[in-house]
Scaffold this motif. Structure first.
Motif, PDB file in Angstrom:
ATOM      1  N   ASP A  16      36.864  27.350  51.952  1.00 12.33           N
ATOM      2  CA  ASP A  16      37.057  28.798  51.859  1.00 12.33           C
ATOM      3  C   ASP A  16      38.330  29.135  51.100  1.00 12.33           C
ATOM      4  N   GLU A  17      39.423  28.407  51.392  1.00 11.59           N
ATOM      5  CA  GLU A  17      40.690  28.672  50.708  1.00 11.59           C
ATOM      6  C   GLU A  17      40.618  28.315  49.228  1.00 11.59           C
ATOM      7  N   ILE A  18      39.978  27.183  48.929  1.00  8.12           N
ATOM      8  CA  ILE A  18      39.833  26.759  47.534  1.00  8.12           C
ATOM      9  C   ILE A  18      38.989  27.762  46.757  1.00  8.12           C
ATOM     10  N   ASP A  19      37.859  28.129  47.314  1.00  8.27           N
ATOM     11  CA  ASP A  19      36.959  29.047  46.613  1.00  8.27           C
ATOM     12  C   ASP A  19      37.634  30.395  46.347  1.00  8.27           C
ATOM     13  N   THR A  20      38.386  30.884  47.332  1.00  9.54           N
ATOM     14  CA  THR A  20      39.101  32.150  47.161  1.00  9.54           C
ATOM     15  C   THR A  20      40.147  32.047  46.057  1.00  9.54           C
ATOM     16  N   ALA A  21      40.862  30.926  46.033  1.00  7.98           N
ATOM     17  CA  ALA A  21      41.907  30.734  45.023  1.00  7.98           C
ATOM     18  C   ALA A  21      41.312  30.661  43.624  1.00  7.98           C
ATOM     19  N   VAL A  22      40.194  29.949  43.481  1.00 16.81           N
ATOM     20  CA  VAL A  22      39.544  29.829  42.171  1.00 16.81           C
ATOM     21  C   VAL A  22      39.029  31.187  41.692  1.00 16.81           C
ATOM     22  N   LEU A  23      38.386  31.926  42.592  1.00 17.68           N
ATOM     23  CA  LEU A  23      37.860  33.242  42.220  1.00 17.68           C
ATOM     24  C   LEU A  23      38.979  34.196  41.800  1.00 17.68           C
ATOM     25  N   LYS A  24      40.135  34.057  42.451  1.00 17.89           N
ATOM     26  CA  LYS A  24      41.283  34.900  42.094  1.00 17.89           C
ATOM     27  C   LYS A  24      41.700  34.650  40.646  1.00 17.89           C
ATOM     28  N   VAL A  25      41.691  33.378  40.229  1.00 13.06           N
ATOM     29  CA  VAL A  25      42.044  33.060  38.840  1.00 13.06           C
ATOM     30  C   VAL A  25      40.974  33.586  37.882  1.00 13.06           C
ATOM     31  N   LEU A  26      39.720  33.409  38.245  1.00  8.46           N
ATOM     32  CA  LEU A  26      38.645  33.908  37.382  1.00  8.46           C
ATOM     33  C   LEU A  26      38.767  35.414  37.170  1.00  8.46           C
ATOM     34  N   GLU A  27      39.093  36.116  38.228  1.00  8.86           N
ATOM     35  CA  GLU A  27      39.238  37.571  38.121  1.00  8.86           C
ATOM     36  C   GLU A  27      40.473  37.972  37.325  1.00  8.86           C
ATOM     37  N   SER A  28      41.519  37.153  37.418  1.00  9.55           N
ATOM     38  CA  SER A  28      42.760  37.472  36.704  1.00  9.55           C
ATOM     39  C   SER A  28      42.664  37.151  35.214  1.00  9.55           C
ATOM     40  N   THR A  29      41.752  36.227  34.869  1.00  8.18           N
ATOM     41  CA  THR A  29      41.568  35.678  33.511  1.00  8.18           C
ATOM     42  C   THR A  29      42.807  34.957  32.979  1.00  8.18           C
ATOM     43  N   GLN A  30      43.703  34.531  33.880  1.00  4.35           N
ATOM     44  CA  GLN A  30      44.864  33.723  33.469  1.00  4.35           C
ATOM     45  C   GLN A  30      44.448  32.244  33.526  1.00  4.35           C
ATOM     46  N   PHE A  31      43.724  31.810  32.507  1.00  2.00           N
ATOM     47  CA  PHE A  31      43.091  30.497  32.551  1.00  2.00           C
ATOM     48  C   PHE A  31      44.009  29.353  32.119  1.00  2.00           C
ATOM     49  N   ILE A  32      45.015  29.666  31.304  1.00  2.00           N
ATOM     50  CA  ILE A  32      45.959  28.649  30.838  1.00  2.00           C
ATOM     51  C   ILE A  32      47.360  29.052  31.297  1.00  2.00           C
ATOM     52  N   LEU A  33      48.059  28.134  31.997  1.00  3.94           N
ATOM     53  CA  LEU A  33      49.340  28.455  32.626  1.00  3.94           C
ATOM     54  C   LEU A  33      49.152  29.701  33.507  1.00  3.94           C
ATOM     55  N   GLY A  34      50.003  30.701  33.430  1.00  2.00           N
ATOM     56  CA  GLY A  34      49.836  31.897  34.243  1.00  2.00           C
ATOM     57  C   GLY A  34      50.574  31.823  35.572  1.00  2.00           C
ATOM     58  N   SER A  35      50.373  32.842  36.395  1.00  2.00           N
ATOM     59  CA  SER A  35      51.171  33.008  37.610  1.00  2.00           C
ATOM     60  C   SER A  35      50.922  31.916  38.649  1.00  2.00           C
ATOM     61  N   GLU A  36      49.693  31.432  38.738  1.00  2.27           N
ATOM     62  CA  GLU A  36      49.404  30.379  39.717  1.00  2.27           C
ATOM     63  C   GLU A  36      50.116  29.080  39.349  1.00  2.27           C
ATOM     64  N   VAL A  37      50.139  28.771  38.078  1.00  4.16           N
ATOM     65  CA  VAL A  37      50.823  27.563  37.627  1.00  4.16           C
ATOM     66  C   VAL A  37      52.329  27.699  37.824  1.00  4.16           C
ATOM     67  N   THR A  38      52.869  28.859  37.503  1.00  2.00           N
ATOM     68  CA  THR A  38      54.299  29.102  37.719  1.00  2.00           C
ATOM     69  C   THR A  38      54.675  28.946  39.185  1.00  2.00           C
TER      70      THR A  38
END
Length: 369
Positions: A16-38
């Motif tokens: 559940d946590e993984i799926d939520t985190a992945v969907l958050k990135v998909l919605e943000s469209t920050q696919f390369i680097l971005g806030s999650e990587v920072t």
């Protein structure tokens, strides 16, 4: 079947946590680097007790950029071990430098610190110890030698997330530490990934540029760089998994202790926990002169195993140009012919460990000459 590694069970436990985190990135469209990587860079650096983290696409890229940031290039020499995954040596060669091998200590499987000084020449620029199997190299004498000769210390911590040397997290002991997030690692991505940690702001600035085409800002290329950037989805996944890393590590340590107890009278050589070490058991390795027969028989009994690593780098066909021969590093060569990695992961049950150990015990009696 008892698998060597069970990534599916781990995923289902945190799905559940993984799926939520992945969907958050998909919605943000920050696919390369971005806030999650920072955020991952900050959190993983803090976990390692380091000031800075630089996220990259693989552990190999981490080693390559660390060497470049330290100024390693053509004509230089870097001291390391032949008993490691090939990426350690490949990264040195990428820079144009020459790997210079030192044999391993046969007990810890890490670099024999008593052999380092005699390998130093006027061309030596760095020492690259490998924290193999999750156990730290003996860092204190390495640091002392490096400081005396003005050498950079780059830790290959690809298998040692959370390991400690005298209470200090690996990666933050030398000048630069390099980690892999290959899926099977103690902290693994769902794809490729790597991280560099350091306390040096200049190294950090250089490596951040080098991973992103040498740009200081978009289209302003200061250095001849590379495309070594981490994906946003991997950053998000690793942030979730990092929260579980300590619990998983304690699970591995508990499993290793159970193996130790059950295999104490087996006639096999089991891992030695060095007195300075928090071993995180990326793999649990036993040794036997009958390794190949044991592996075959275990597989027939439904127990998967691995070999890390069957050929030391100096004997690989790809690295014959380095000029080494069989017999040059006897401890590495003997280990390569005898090591066998048993199933090891936090989700491994006590019953599974008992089955592996009891089957192995019975087989040892059958194959011993």
């Amino acid at each position: 079947m008892i698998p060597f590694l069970d990534l599916k069970t781990q995923y289902l436990n945190i799905k559940d946590e993984i799926d939520t985190a992945v969907l958050k990135v998909l919605e943000s469209t920050q696919f390369i680097l971005g806030s999650e990587v920072t955020a991952l860079e900050e959190e993983f650096a803090q976990y390692c007790d380091a000031d800075y983290g630089i996220a990259v696409n693989t552990g190999t890229s981490a080693l390559h950029l660390a060497l470049l940031a330290a100024g390693i290039g053509a004509g230089d020499e870097v001291i390391t071990v032949p008993f490691t995954f090939v990426a350690t040596v490949a990264a040195i060669c990428y820079t144009g430098a020459t790997p210079v091998f030192v044999d391993i200590d046969p007990v810890s499987y890490t670099i024999d610190v008593t052999q380092i000084e005699k390998a130093i020449t006027e061309k030596t620029k760095a020492i690259l110890p490998v924290h193999l199997y999750g156990q730290p190299a003996n860092m204190e004498p390495i640091i002392e030698i490096a400081r005396r000769y003005g050498l950079t210390v780059i830790e290959d911590a690809a298998q040692a997330h959370g390991a400690e040397y005298k209470g200090q997290r690996v990666g933050s002991i030398g000048d630069i530490g390099c980690f892999s997030f290959y899926p099977g690692k103690n902290l693994g991505a769902y794809g490729e990934g790597g991280m560099i940690v350091t306390n040096n702001p200049e190294y950090t600035r250089t490596m951040r540029m080098l991973r992103d085409w040498g740009q200081e800002r978009k289209y302003h290329h200061v250095l001849k760089g590379y495309n070594y950037r981490m994906d946003g989805i991997q950053g998000a996944i690793l942030r979730v998994k990092l929260r579980y890393l300590e619990a998983w590590t304690e699970g591995r340590i508990a499993n290793a202790k159970q193996y130790d107890q059950l295999l104490a009278n087996s006639g096999l050589v089991t891992p030695t926990l060095m007195p300075y070490s928090r071993h995180v058991y990326h793999v649990y390795v036993v040794r036997s002169p009958q390794r190949d027969q044991l592996q075959q028989k275990l597989n027939e009994h439904g127990i998967q195993t691995g070999i890390h690593y069957p050929i030391p780098v100096h004997l690989l066909e790809a690295y014959q140009d380095l000029g080494y021969q069989a017999g040059d590093f006897p401890h590495a060569e003997k280990a390569a012919s005898e090591v066998l990695s048993l199933p090891m992961y936090a989700e491994l049950s006590a019953a599974q460990i008992k089955t592996v150990a009891e089957t192995l015990q019975s087989l040892v009696q059958g194959v011993t000459v």
